[in-house]
Design a protein around this motif. Structure first.
Motif, PDB file in Angstrom:
ATOM      1  N   SER A   1      52.914  37.908  54.076  1.00 51.75           N
ATOM      2  CA  SER A   1      53.357  36.573  53.662  1.00 51.75           C
ATOM      3  C   SER A   1      54.847  36.351  53.859  1.00 51.75           C
ATOM      4  O   SER A   1      55.337  35.238  53.674  1.00 51.75           O
ATOM      5  CB  SER A   1      53.005  36.334  52.184  1.00 51.75           C
TER       6      SER A   1
ATOM      7  N   ASN B   1      50.780  31.723  61.073  1.00 50.06           N
ATOM      8  CA  ASN B   1      50.485  31.547  59.647  1.00 50.06           C
ATOM      9  C   ASN B   1      51.513  30.675  58.935  1.00 50.06           C
ATOM     10  O   ASN B   1      51.455  30.513  57.713  1.00 50.06           O
ATOM     11  CB  ASN B   1      50.402  32.917  58.959  1.00 50.06           C
TER      12      ASN B   1
ATOM     13  N   LYS C   1      33.366  33.561  46.476  1.00 49.34           N
ATOM     14  CA  LYS C   1      34.780  33.195  46.436  1.00 49.34           C
ATOM     15  C   LYS C   1      35.351  33.210  47.855  1.00 49.34           C
ATOM     16  O   LYS C   1      34.815  33.853  48.758  1.00 49.34           O
ATOM     17  CB  LYS C   1      35.568  34.176  45.560  1.00 49.34           C
ATOM     18  N   LEU C   2      36.460  32.505  48.038  1.00 45.03           N
ATOM     19  CA  LEU C   2      37.141  32.499  49.325  1.00 45.03           C
ATOM     20  C   LEU C   2      38.288  33.509  49.314  1.00 45.03           C
ATOM     21  O   LEU C   2      39.040  33.594  48.346  1.00 45.03           O
ATOM     22  CB  LEU C   2      37.676  31.104  49.644  1.00 45.03           C
ATOM     23  N   GLN C   3      38.434  34.258  50.385  1.00 45.96           N
ATOM     24  CA  GLN C   3      39.476  35.277  50.469  1.00 45.96           C
ATOM     25  C   GLN C   3      40.137  35.231  51.837  1.00 45.96           C
ATOM     26  O   GLN C   3      39.448  35.177  52.861  1.00 45.96           O
ATOM     27  CB  GLN C   3      38.892  36.671  50.222  1.00 45.96           C
ATOM     28  N   ASP C   4      41.468  35.241  51.848  1.00 47.55           N
ATOM     29  CA  ASP C   4      42.228  35.292  53.097  1.00 47.55           C
ATOM     30  C   ASP C   4      42.331  36.738  53.580  1.00 47.55           C
ATOM     31  O   ASP C   4      42.710  37.627  52.813  1.00 47.55           O
ATOM     32  CB  ASP C   4      43.631  34.717  52.899  1.00 47.55           C
TER      33      ASP C   4
ATOM     34  N   ASN D   1      45.715  34.704  60.384  1.00 45.70           N
ATOM     35  CA  ASN D   1      44.872  35.133  59.277  1.00 45.70           C
ATOM     36  C   ASN D   1      43.639  34.238  59.202  1.00 45.70           C
ATOM     37  O   ASN D   1      43.668  33.080  59.619  1.00 45.70           O
ATOM     38  CB  ASN D   1      45.630  35.051  57.955  1.00 45.70           C
ATOM     39  N   PHE D   2      42.562  34.764  58.673  1.00 45.03           N
ATOM     40  CA  PHE D   2      41.344  33.954  58.565  1.00 45.03           C
ATOM     41  C   PHE D   2      40.758  34.078  57.165  1.00 45.03           C
ATOM     42  O   PHE D   2      41.039  35.047  56.444  1.00 45.03           O
ATOM     43  CB  PHE D   2      40.315  34.349  59.630  1.00 45.03           C
ATOM     44  N   THR D   3      39.947  33.106  56.792  1.00 44.48           N
ATOM     45  CA  THR D   3      39.368  33.022  55.455  1.00 44.48           C
ATOM     46  C   THR D   3      37.873  33.297  55.528  1.00 44.48           C
ATOM     47  O   THR D   3      37.177  32.798  56.408  1.00 44.48           O
ATOM     48  CB  THR D   3      39.610  31.637  54.840  1.00 44.48           C
TER      49      THR D   3
ATOM     50  N   GLU E   1      34.134  34.035  53.027  1.00 45.26           N
ATOM     51  CA  GLU E   1      33.494  33.876  51.725  1.00 45.26           C
ATOM     52  C   GLU E   1      32.931  35.221  51.296  1.00 45.26           C
ATOM     53  O   GLU E   1      32.173  35.867  52.031  1.00 45.26           O
ATOM     54  CB  GLU E   1      32.378  32.833  51.805  1.00 45.26           C
ATOM     55  N   THR E   2      33.310  35.666  50.112  1.00 42.73           N
ATOM     56  CA  THR E   2      32.867  36.965  49.616  1.00 42.73           C
ATOM     57  C   THR E   2      31.435  36.872  49.103  1.00 42.73           C
ATOM     58  O   THR E   2      30.863  35.784  48.973  1.00 42.73           O
ATOM     59  CB  THR E   2      33.791  37.459  48.492  1.00 42.73           C
TER      60      THR E   2
END
Length: 581
Positions: free
Chosen positions: A120, A90, A205-208, A196-198, A200-201
């Motif tokens: 993070s 990451n 929206k995009l969420q990690d 980590n991957f992204t 779409e909710t």
């Protein structure tokens, strides 16, 4: 209440076999695991050229400090250069110097106070080689110090730090963590080295989504009463704690080793009593008593367990009642809170399991959370704060029992003054040297909490971290330093604590709160070890009775009132009165 009762009853069932197993590990008695682990342990001793002979208290303390210091240096270096090492999918950067100092002290002292978000702030290598490794070693260190102290109090050789450290790690922590980790994976906790991957909710929206070796960390963080978390939201997030079954597994994992240490103490004290009886009775009577012992717990251990249990249940009752009543400020606006105060809580756990988890994690000084403590009602939040100030309600792996034994020595001294007898505990006379050391040990804890809190509210650097005005802001400060000094690690997370001031001051509180107490407690054990046993007489104060357990509870509360009541009155109590309880 039925949820809480069933959870505690299950704990009382499982602690008996686990407590007996840990007792066998401690006393080198035969167990089912010996054929495998004897070979493992002997290989470790041979590879590292470990001298397994007995140590005195000074040698034991020096070995403990040396091992911990070496791991701190290695861990600090890894955190400072983690960005250039492997297992960093990451792209995590190096950790800043004061935060590295705080983090490495935090995990080596079994505190796991996190001024960063794990997903993070750390690479997978740092999570495994630094964080998870220290979760094993810090728990083993506390356990080793505890059994050495118990041996000294009972007039036995204090043992060898390296042997105690190795045996609890190979025979309990590693296999138990493996089994709990497998169960958590079964419940849905991730265990992978993928990045980590992204996604779409459903809102577009995009969420990690965080990933990594989460289950491995979760298992030992609870078994070793470590706390912290792979993710910033800790065990309130479904990635760390997805179901009610995983929640129960984490609860029981927190509780077993501290309670097992009390069992170990009780059986070791019983063994000593049997040895003394052997001088006056024939062997057949001793065998009969030995069989009776296995049914329950040695009376000295039972007294300590009952005292700790009373303190725990009182705190749990207050916390559950306060949270189930809801927030008075919200109710004043005409809003009905049929589910109690649900702010900061997961709906899948509710008030009952959140209150239980809150009380357990701060009583057994683990520090993991399944709800945000900053959002607790004033009186509900006072319970975890008070239990960290007491630092004897079972406590962390080993050190909770050590602290309670100090209170037992003080209680014996006070009772001895009341009845005009020389104080005795476990067949040893308590004299001036032991009392001075015990008093010093008791004073260190409130001095660290209140001293650093005073500095924080008196200087600009400390005030800048306080995000809530008034009484709750003071509660945030008290909680941060109580958590640090008690080696707990949970926090009122509204505090902006990742700064030079907070990283350095809490690091110092964690360091001194851990090692000064352990050294003094080992010194007391060493002093009592060198004393002759005293024969019990008619005037000897019985310390294995229910009455003494009640006395012990009152002594703990009296000392807490004398040291912490003014600060609690200015923080959570004043806040509760302001909003109408």
């Amino acid at each position: 209440m039925l949820q809480i009762l069933c959870t505690l009853l299950i704990f009382m069932v499982i602690i008996f076999p686990i407590g007996m197993y840990v007792y066998h590990i401690t006393t080198h008695k035969k167990s089912f695991a010996d054929p495998v682990f004897d070979r493992v342990d002997h290989t470790i001793y041979k590879v590292f050229r470990i001298d397994t002979s007995n140590m005195n208290w000074k040698q034991y303390a020096c070995a403990l400090l040396l091992v911990n210091a070496c791991m701190v240096l290695v861990g600090y270096l890894l955190l400072r250069i983690q960005s250039v090492l492997f297992l960093n999918p990451n792209g995590i950067d190096n950790m800043e110097q004061t935060l590295s100092f705080n983090t490495i002290i935090s995990f080596m002292t079994n505190t796991n106070l996190q001024h960063y978000s794990g997903e993070s702030g750390l690479t997978y290598l740092s999570q495994m080689v630094v964080i998870i490794m220290m979760m094993f070693t810090s728990a083993a260190t506390g356990y080793a110090a505890c059994v050495a102290m118990v041996r000294g109090l009972l007039g036995k050789p204090m043992g060898n730090f390296y042997v105690d450290f190795t045996r609890i790690t190979t025979r309990f922590l590693l296999p138990a963590a493996f089994l709990v980790g497998l169960f958590l994976v079964f419940q849905g906790v991730p265990q992978t080295l993928a990045a980590n991957f992204t996604v779409e909710t459903i809102e577009g929206k995009l969420q990690d989504i965080a990933s990594g070796p989460i289950a491995a960390l979760e298992s030992i963080k609870h078994l070793g009463t470590n706390g912290g978390g792979f993710l910033g939201a800790n065990s309130s997030t479904p990635l760390e704690n997805p179901t009610i079954l995983s929640d129960l597994a984490e609860l029981f994992s927190m509780m077993v080793l501290p309670a097992a240490c009390v069992f170990t103490f009780g059986h070791m004290a019983y063994d000593k009593a049997q040895e003394r009886k052997a001088l006056r009775k024939d062997s057949s009577a001793i065998v009969s008593d030995e069989n009776k012992k296995r049914v329950w717990l040695g009376k000295e251990g039972r007294t300590i367990f009952v005292a700790m249990g009373i303190l725990f249940l009182i705190g749990l009752g207050v916390c559950y009642w306060a949270e189930s009543q809801g927030n008075a400020a919200v109710a004043a606006n005409g809003i009905t809170q049929t589910l109690g105060s649900m702010e900061g809580k997961e709906v899948r756990f509710g008030v009952a399991q959140s209150s239980l988890f809150t009380t357990v994690t701060t009583s057994f000084t683990t520090g993991t959370v399944n709800n945000m403590h900053d959002t607790l009602t004033p009186l509900g939040g006072m319970v975890p704060l008070l239990h960290m100030m007491l630092n004897v309600v079972f406590g962390g792996a080993g050190v909770g029992l050590m602290n309670m034994l100090i209170y037992a020595i003080i209680a014996v001294f006070i009772c001895g003054l009341m009845i005009g007898r020389t104080p005795e505990y476990l067949g040893k006379k308590i004299e001036g040297k032991e009392m001075k050391l015990a008093a010093l040990c008791i004073i260190i804890h409130p001095l660290l909490i209140l001293g650093f809190s005073a500095i924080a509210v008196a200087c600009q650097a400390g005030l800048e971290g306080i995000t809530n005005p008034g009484y709750h802001g003071l509660s945030q400060v008290l909680y941060e330093f109580a958590s640090s000094a008690a080696n707990n690690g949970s926090g009122f997370e509204g505090l902006a604590d990742n700064s030079y001031f907070w990283n350095i001051t809490t690091g110092m509180a964690m360091f001194f709160g851990r090692y000064l107490s352990i050294i003094i407690q080992l010194a007391i054990a060493g002093s009592l070890f060198n004393k002759m046993d005293i024969n019990e007489s008619v005037g000897t104060l019985k310390t294995n009775t229910w009455t003494f357990a009640i006395v012990l509870v009152f002594v703990v509360y009296i000392f807490a009132a004398l040291t912490f009541l003014p600060s609690l009155a200015l923080g959570p109590i004043a806040e509760a009165l302001t909003i109408g309880i």
